[in-house]
Design an enzyme around this catalytic site. Structure first.
Site, PDB file in Angstrom:
ATOM      1  N   GLY B 302       0.699  -1.214  -0.070  1.00  0.00           N
ATOM      2  CA  GLY B 302       0.000   0.047   0.071  1.00  0.00           C
ATOM      3  C   GLY B 302       0.668   1.196  -0.069  1.00  0.00           C
ATOM      4  N   GLU B 303       0.290   2.366   0.478  1.00  0.00           N
ATOM      5  CA  GLU B 303       0.917   3.649   0.729  1.00  0.00           C
ATOM      6  C   GLU B 303       1.332   4.131  -0.878  1.00  0.00           C
ATOM      7  OE1 GLU B 303       4.919   3.157   2.397  1.00  0.00           O
ATOM      8  OE2 GLU B 303       4.314   2.140   4.298  1.00  0.00           O
ATOM      9  N   GLY B 304       0.661   3.436  -1.755  1.00  0.00           N
ATOM     10  CA  GLY B 304       0.840   3.959  -3.092  1.00  0.00           C
ATOM     11  C   GLY B 304       2.246   3.480  -3.706  1.00  0.00           C
TER      12      GLY B 304
END
Lengths: 350, 350
Positions: B302-304
């Site tokens: 996640g987190e981009g």
């Protein structure tokens, strides 16, 4: 500098292994960083692989060389490529003038491009009726490749330019691994189905002509290879000796090191395959030399382009590995099982 | 700013198309560059896609924003994640201090990181027994997402942080596309098999609770989403209005825009999927929203992070498209069929 095929074979089979302490240090570090364990996937594996080969728990990519070897092929006279042989030289000029794909990719990814021409005015012999190179020519090309690897490189990416060299790669793959010529013969720069059949016929004939030497990988490289393929072989030999990790490019680059794999199945652990090319034989070849590709971008350009695109992934691996905070540093709550893993790994590293 | 769900729906179904002239100009340019036609594979497609959306035959990536939205989830109380809910806030602090994976990836790939917290001290309602958000909360979150998209961005990459938000994503995917809860329920930050079963049970219960609203994608986003997912939805709405291309991240990010796809199957043509995550439902979800991923790195952070790693591929596409010499400029011999293609495309572009 190698002075005989026997010395080259000896270098190929020499046992050279990555560093266990650096492997352990990098593996431990991955468990401490602020992320769920394993959540960076291949980036974690790449960082640990680099660390092990660089003998450094926090690997560097400050000095990356992209080396392209260029050669010409006698087999080009059979029209096995869409482009005429003079395009090899023209593209080398394009590399020098900064106009090719590889120039843009090297600038983007911070690598030093070295373009090495191997006797472009003297094509190899037509391998469908003769060995492509003499022993002296093979040794010279391997030495040129080995010499191109600087001691201070943190990583090298390899590539090639040579009109008709997919034919050479296909012939090497078929000679080493068997199968039908058609299985290994692709469209190269863009052949139509009819021309691919003609190209496969040349490859079938060539492998038949050199049939008696299929058990000898180095002899196959000499008979069916080209100077740029031999130079790639030499560069990987030198890189493993110097513990410098390697990114391989597409079908031709991988075919060039397939004889090294046949001499020593652990010799390619210093290398990763940058990408899966669209060239038809590449997927089988990667499986046979046990190199899963990092990327699949449907590329089929050569010039080392796939390897340099893949370098951006390797840079991401190093940036996260070296730059991230640990759970302790960032005051982020870790889960119990991660903490236990830390303990186990700490013990193992000692 | 949207003031009602009706306005949001209207924006979702509005017809917004990429620029035909820029598409033609970029397509033509690809045929003139010094490489066999099509040999840069996906890099060529990416360059043309960017050109079309930026309405510029030579697209730019001078100003790229990476936007991470963070939210907290009432459903976290059921222990559907390995990590406690306070980790959302702790990781936001880690983002601000530069210690997370995304910080290193943004620095490496030249993007501006914007971290946007959405009421972290006020988790959404537990969606297994109530709608996650009120209408006002949904609209507010969508507006925050839309406002985060700067007019002058050349491209945005999207991402999220929110403990338990894979549960939200799984519930949205199941509600919109059907199938068994277990098919959509993965290990998130690293659950074991037993905990995944418990998590699937919560998701099954939740989708059952909101059964009567499965035909209404926006209602599903409100009932099963989270603030950060709604913000991602809003950011893509704004990006397409502004003709700014988008790189999506993993399972949660794609689940956040799945309701947009259900409202308008062409709404996601402004976006590409950066990577295929290891989270179990992502591969099906990408197929259902028709977004083949650029990378497959076995990431699940996640987190981009996957989107920013993929940005390096998009940069390679732009660097080659804009920087390479044409056959004419480099005096490289082209083949006849390429020359013909040029002519055809020139005519089409006029």
């Amino acid at each position: 500098m190698f002075s005989s095929l026997a010395e080259i074979k000896q270098a190929a089979v020499e046992k050279i292994i990555p560093d266990k302490a650096a492997f352990d240090a990098a593996t431990l570090r991955q468990t401490l960083l602020t992320k769920p364990l394993g959540s960076l996937g291949k980036l974690e594996e790449i960082a640990i692989w680099l660390a092990s080969w660089q003998q450094n728990g926090c690997p560097k990519l400050d000095n990356v060389d992209t080396i392209i070897f260029a050669g010409n092929h006698g087999v080009a006279k059979h029209g096995v490529s869409l482009f005429p042989a003079e395009v090899t030289k023209q593209m080398v000029t394009n590399f020098k003038n900064g106009g090719a794909a590889i120039n843009q990719l090297c600038a983007l990814n911070g690598t030093n491009l070295k373009v090495i021409e191997l006797d472009l005015d003297k094509p190899t012999q037509d391998f469908s009726i003769a060995p492509a190179m003499s022993e002296a020519e093979l040794i010279e090309a391997i030495n040129i490749g080995a010499s191109a690897v600087s001691d201070d490189a943190d990583l090298i990416t390899l590539g090639e330019m040579g009109i008709s060299n997919t034919s050479s790669a296909s012939a090497i793959a078929m000679a080493l691994f068997g199968g039908e010529a058609r299985h290994w013969t692709g469209k190269g720069t863009g052949l139509d189905v009819h021309s691919i059949e003609k190209k496969a016929e040349i490859i079938r004939k060539a492998v038949g002509f050199h049939e008696d030497f299929r058990h000898d990988p180095l002899e196959i490289l000499r008979r069916l290879g080209g100077r740029e393929l031999a130079a790639i072989f030499g560069a990987v030999l030198a890189a493993r000796k110097k513990h410098i990790p390697v990114l391989l490019d597409g079908f031709i680059c991988c075919a060039a090191v397939a004889p090294l794999y046949m001499l020593n199945q652990s010799a390619l652990s210093v290398a990763m395959a940058g990408h899966l090319s669209m060239e038809i034989g590449h997927i089988s070849l990667l499986e046979l030399i046990d190199k899963p590709p990092l990327l699949q971008m449907d590329m089929r350009l050569g010039e080392g382009s796939g390897a340099v695109v893949a370098l951006s992934i390797v840079r991401a691996a190093v940036a996260t590995h070296n730059g991230m905070a640990t759970f302790d540093e960032a005051n982020v709550s870790n889960i119990e099982s991660n903490k236990n893993t830390e303990k186990v790994n700490t013990n193992r590293a000692l």
